[in-house]
Write an enzyme that holds these catalytic residues in place. Structure first.
Site, PDB file in Angstrom:
ATOM      1  N   GLY A   1     -24.976  12.816 -18.695  1.00 10.77           N
ATOM      2  CA  GLY A   1     -23.938  12.386 -19.713  1.00 10.77           C
ATOM      3  C   GLY A   1     -23.391  10.958 -19.851  1.00 10.77           C
ATOM      4  CB  SER A   2     -20.858   9.101 -21.434  1.00  8.13           C
ATOM      5  OG  SER A   2     -20.969   9.672 -22.562  1.00  8.13           O
TER       6      SER A   2
END
Length: 486
Positions: free
Chosen positions: A218-219
């Protein structure tokens, strides 16, 4: 000599020759492989009748052998129960092959290592039964306990590293299990425990910190994307302007890349690199991914350790960024989605590399090895640099940006009073219909780093928001960092 007697003599000679050849093959060629067969109960009984070395954390045994009055002579015991189960693994007569460190360091723990040859010769001359070596780990007992308690009933993993050396300070994977029933000399108890563990749908036997089904980062992967953009010269520093529209138009597809809140990240669809990381702007980092292309992203990730097969000495499943990414795939990969997959250990290495001025140190779990006589077989290892992932200047810029995430952005719950913390939240989409995984990577103090942490909580995020990483994972990282710093 007549013909019949001569033929019988030749036959007898051939039989003796076959017997000698068979015995030679068994004793000289196949002896090692036969001895290592899990079905060879004679070898297991021989091993069980030998005192196995202890595994130690901060002076306390987390695995030890105690004498018992039965055919096995020694019982393997795990005084801390589940707390270190994913690290120690277990040693079981019923299962045969050991797991975890009991397997990875079996030659040391059993006393069969080449480094213990002199001790075995001495034991042979004195008539003493050979005992295994004691292994002292790099783990910090307070950090391990803090990670275990903070993760609680959630599935996921926590890894903490000393960024200066690569020493592993905490390694926790949930769900965990109690290895003591598996090592029981009551075969019914041990068999039942193994059946329960081996058929567990939650895979409690899997060390999620270093293996199993790897996670999309993810981020948190946006830190790697920012590193690639800085190293490539695509952006100059944290104040460089980058695109930040509400939706990024991706080529070659009708599917576009939106921000989680469906809003632009700044006025006139522009923002700074610093602010983009603070608010985790998808379109800004997707845009950087488009400009960099898949190969530059992949190359930068490789400098942090993606693709490397590590043994700490537990085997670590390599993290990966796919090859031959087209433009939309590069944009998705730049925000840690598509088919990017990683371990929590790898993301802890990313944070640790930035903390250490761009130098990624090779992670390790064993601090020292001592013989049964307490002689030092090997002392604390010299730290080994795995790679120079980014320049010192880039590392400092990334540190400034990650401090901004904690002080002004989505990682506020990782704040520690009086200590500057650098971090990055992440929300990773995976199976359709399930909540995303919640991530947080961090290090502290930001100006003199002593600990780097990665946390993943399975299904702990909130779809369309960084709140999961900040609300769920960041406090876990905070607890571990505080345990080390105190």
């Amino acid at each position: 000599m007549n013909a019949p007697i001569r033929r019988i003599s030749v036959l007898i000679a051939l039989l003796f020759t076959a017997l000698l050849v068979s015995a030679t093959v068994l004793q000289a060629v196949q002896a090692r492989s036969l001895g290592q067969m899990t079905a060879n109960k004679r070898t297991l009984l021989d091993d069980y009748s030998r005192e196995r070395g202890a595994i130690v954390v901060d002076g306390q045994n987390i695995a030890e052998s105690v004498p018992v009055d039965d055919q096995y002579q020694w019982l393997r015991r795990y005084p801390q129960g589940p707390l270190y189960s994913q690290v120690t693994g277990f040693y079981s007569y019923v299962v045969g092959a050991p797991y975890g460190l009991e397997h990875a360091s079996n030659d040391l723990l059993s006393g069969d290592s080449d480094s213990l040859f002199v001790n075995r010769v001495t034991d042979l001359l004195t008539g003493r039964r050979t005992a295994g070596a004691t292994i002292e780990l790099t783990l910090n007992a307070k950090a391990q306990k803090a990670a275990d308690e903070a993760l609680g009933d959630s599935r996921g993993a926590v890894v903490a590293l000393d960024p200066r050396t690569g020493a592993i300070l905490a390694m926790v994977s949930h769900p965990e299990y109690d290895p003591n029933p598996l090592s029981s000399h009551n075969l019914g108890t041990a068999s039942s425990a193994w059946k329960t563990l081996s058929t567990d749908p939650d895979r409690a036997y899997t060390n999620r910190a270093i293996g199993g089904n790897l996670y999309p980062p993810g981020s948190t992967f946006k830190v790697v994307t920012a590193a690639a953009a800085l190293e490539d010269g695509l952006v100059q520093d944290e104040n460089s302007s980058v695109p930040g529209p509400a939706t990024l138009d991706l080529p070659l597809t009708d599917t576009n890349l939106p921000n989680e809140n469906r809003q632009a990240c700044g006025p006139d669809d522009r923002t700074t690199l610093l602010r983009a990381l603070e608010i985790s702007c998808n379109t800004a980092f997707g845009s950087l991914g488009l400009e960099l292309g898949g190969e530059k992203l992949r190359a930068q990730a490789a400098k942090f350790g993606f693709g490397d097969t590590l043994n700490v000495p537990l085997r670590v499943t390599p993290s990966s960024v796919p090859a031959d990414l087209n433009a939309p795939q590069a944009a998705q990969s730049a925000i840690g989605q598509y088919d990017v997959r990683t371990t929590p250990l790898q993301m802890a290495m990313v944070a640790a590399g930035i903390a250490n001025g761009g130098r990624v140190m090779t992670p390790y779990l064993i601090d020292s090895v001592r013989s049964a006589d307490l002689d030092t077989i090997s002392g604390s290892p010299q730290p080994v640099e795995l790679s120079q992932a980014v320049s010192e200047r880039t590392a400092q810029i990334l540190t400034t940006m990650m401090v901004g995430v904690v002080e002004n952005g989505s990682g506020a719950r990782a704040q520690i009073s009086g200590v500057a913390v650098a971090g990055k939240t992440g929300t990773a989409q995976h199976d359709p219909g399930k909540p995303p995984h919640a991530w947080f990577i961090s290090f502290a103090p930001a100006d003199d780093p002593k600990v780097a942490v990665a946390v993943v909580v399975e299904d702990g995020g909130v779809t369309g928001s960084e709140v999961g990483g900040g609300r769920v994972a960041a406090p876990i990282a905070k607890a571990v960092m505080e345990a080390v710093l105190q």
